[in-house]
Design an enzyme around this catalytic site. Structure first.
Site, PDB file in Angstrom:
ATOM      1  N   THR A 149       0.817  -1.211   0.000  1.00 33.92           N
ATOM      2  CA  THR A 149       0.000   0.000   0.000  1.00 33.92           C
ATOM      3  C   THR A 149       0.858   1.271   0.000  1.00 33.92           C
ATOM      4  O   THR A 149       1.984   1.255   0.495  1.00 33.92           O
ATOM      5  CB  THR A 149      -0.898  -0.008   1.252  1.00 33.92           C
ATOM      6  N   ASP A 150       0.272   2.358  -0.489  1.00 37.23           N
ATOM      7  CA  ASP A 150       0.975   3.646  -0.421  1.00 37.23           C
ATOM      8  C   ASP A 150       1.029   4.180   1.008  1.00 37.23           C
ATOM      9  O   ASP A 150       1.789   5.102   1.307  1.00 37.23           O
ATOM     10  CB  ASP A 150       0.299   4.680  -1.348  1.00 37.23           C
ATOM     11  N   GLU A 151       0.226   3.577   1.916  1.00 38.36           N
ATOM     12  CA  GLU A 151       0.175   4.102   3.290  1.00 38.36           C
ATOM     13  C   GLU A 151       1.488   3.903   4.046  1.00 38.36           C
ATOM     14  O   GLU A 151       1.702   4.527   5.084  1.00 38.36           O
ATOM     15  CB  GLU A 151      -0.978   3.453   4.056  1.00 38.36           C
ATOM     16  N   TYR A 174      -2.191  -0.637  10.847  1.00 36.90           N
ATOM     17  CA  TYR A 174      -2.287  -1.285   9.536  1.00 36.90           C
ATOM     18  C   TYR A 174      -1.055  -0.975   8.688  1.00 36.90           C
ATOM     19  O   TYR A 174      -0.378  -1.882   8.195  1.00 36.90           O
ATOM     20  CB  TYR A 174      -3.557  -0.830   8.799  1.00 36.90           C
ATOM     21  N   LYS A 178       2.012  -3.412   7.285  1.00 40.41           N
ATOM     22  CA  LYS A 178       2.330  -3.580   5.859  1.00 40.41           C
ATOM     23  C   LYS A 178       3.796  -3.178   5.608  1.00 40.41           C
ATOM     24  O   LYS A 178       4.495  -3.816   4.821  1.00 40.41           O
ATOM     25  CB  LYS A 178       1.397  -2.739   4.981  1.00 40.41           C
TER      26      LYS A 178
END
Ligand code: NAD
Ligand code: DAU
Length: 376
Positions: A149-151, A174, A178
């Site tokens: 993810t870009d997060e 989260y 990741k």
């Protein structure tokens, strides 16, 4: 590539990916879909695919943390590639209950990496307890693709975009889980030579999206005349991508990405949350005008918008620079947001059975009837 292990293939993006590969990519081999069927996993997403591709699609209910199961699956199917989607994926849930995120996203990714390394090095069950042998991966004609993810990059100010070189700065349980899994994947490349690729993608939307995430939640609430909850001031920005475009990107990276490389994937579609919600309302006004929807009781869809308490630690802005993927592999998003949202809203309107089952949890009963845990 003859046999692919897809993890999390009963979830939103994973199920779209299985469908994309079998229906649209030209792939002629076998897909094994390993999914634990958490609250977010729904085999009904692929019920038609299961019927249509009896010899080329196998579903296995199981946990990616289960070393013994992974060992058996790698031995039986001799996977040429892994497309790893399985994860706990919802930021709000990670804030209120981070344990499953650490378990699945970190330990699960570790178990998969160790199993792939062991199987591809040719010493079968060496990964049984996660006690590797130190040997490097033998086969070079294989791929391990990790969907991320870009997060992991944190939050942007008013300008700039995330590049593959942006330092990691995860800010929710989260995104931290990741990020940890991304680091493990890279470590397996550097240390053992495992042929890995990673993609860091922005927010997806489209059919089969579980209605806890903003877009499907707003679609279903609006259809029922319920409040449309917008966190904080509604001015947080996400970069939206139609799910099929993400699937095409993952497929391209799996086939042609350079081992050890990371590719950012994005929609070139920055939107404030409030504008996303208004777009959904506009699509509904077109497809199911509010005067014709008795649940609206004379209101418009936009009248349902309700500002609520903000998400703790809510990242302000994400935007993706995907120029590397465009330059190296020729990928670019194809769907425009207005068209993609119309298609998505239409899908939810056309699939009341799926919606009802997901909302009532009825698919679990269907599941108990139709699947037993496969013995690999
Ligand atoms: P999802 O929550 O819809 O699906 C996750 C799937 O993984 C479910 O089917 C679930 O049953 C399965 N799963 C969970 N724990 C498991 C375990 N221990 N063993 C086996 N299966 C397990 O998630 P999604 O939105 O489809 O996201 C898929 C992947 O893409 C995730 O890795 C996520 O981090 C990443 N991603 C998502 C987005 C997005 O916008 N949704 C964007 C970028 C990246
Ligand atoms: O950026 C990629 C990520 O996108 C993925 O890695 C995650 O798996 C995926 O869930 C998604 O995370 P977000 O937190 O961005 O998605 P969500 O749909 O939960 O929220 C989108 C934005 O809308 C976010 O700024 C929070 C806001 N929001 C969300 C919900 C559920 C609301 O305003 N109201 C809501 O009810």
């Amino acid at each position: 590539m003859k046999t692919i292990l897809v993890t999390g293939g009963a979830g939103f993006i994973g199920s779209n990916f299985v469908r994309y590969v079998l229906e649209r990519s030209g792939f002629k081999g076998l897909i094994v879909n390993l999914d634990k069927l958490t609250y977010a996993g729904n085999p009904e997403n692929l019920a038609d695919i299961g019927r249509k591709y009896k010899d080329r699609y196998v579903f296995v209910k199981g946990d990616i943390c289960d070393f013994a199961l992974l060992g058996r699956l790698f031995k039986k199917h001799k996977f040429d590639a892994v497309a790893h989607f399985a994860a706990e994926s919802h930021v709000d849930r990670s804030i209120f209950g981070p344990r499953d995120f650490v378990e699945t996203n970190i330990h699960g990714t570790f178990a998969l990496l160790e199993s792939a390394r062991s199987a591809w090095a040719g010493h079968g069950t060496g990964a049984s307890a996660g006690q590797g042998t130190g040997a490097s991966a033998g086969r070079r004609d294989v791929r391990f693709h990790h969907v991320s993810t870009d997060e992991v990059y944190g939050s942007l100010g008013a300008t700039g975009k995330f590049k593959e070189t942006t330092p990691y700065d995860p800010r929710s349980p989260y995104s931290a889980s990741k990020a940890a899994s991304d680091h493990l994947v890279r470590a397996y490349h550097h240390t053992y030579g495992l042929p890995v690729t990673i993609s860091n993608c922005s927010n997806n939307y489209g059919p089969w999206h579980f209605p806890e995430k903003l877009i499907p939640l707003v679609i279903l609430n609006a259809m029922e005349g319920k409040p449309l909850p917008v966190y904080g001031d509604g001015r947080n920005v996400r970069d939206w991508l139609y799910v099929e475009d993400h699937c095409a990107a993952v497929w391209r990276i799996l086939l042609k990405g350079r081992p050890g490389e990371t590719y950012n994937v994005g929609g070139d579609c920055e939107m404030k949350n409030i504008d996303v919600v208004k777009n959904v309302c506009a699509a509904l006004e077109e497809l199911l005008p509010s005067p014709e929807n008795p649940a609206l009781k004379g209101k418009n869809y936009e009248d349902l918008i309700t500002f609520v308490k903000d998400r703790p630690g809510h990242d302000r802005r994400y935007a993706i620079d995907f120029s590397k993927l465009k330059r190296e592999l020729g990928w670019r998003p194809s769907a425009d947001f207005t068209g993609g949202i119309l298609r998505t809203v239409r899908w939810y309107l056309d699939n009341p059975g799926w919606v009802k089952n997901v909302k009532t949890g009825a698919y679990r009963k269907w599941l108990d009837k139709n699947y037993r845990r496969s013995r690999a």
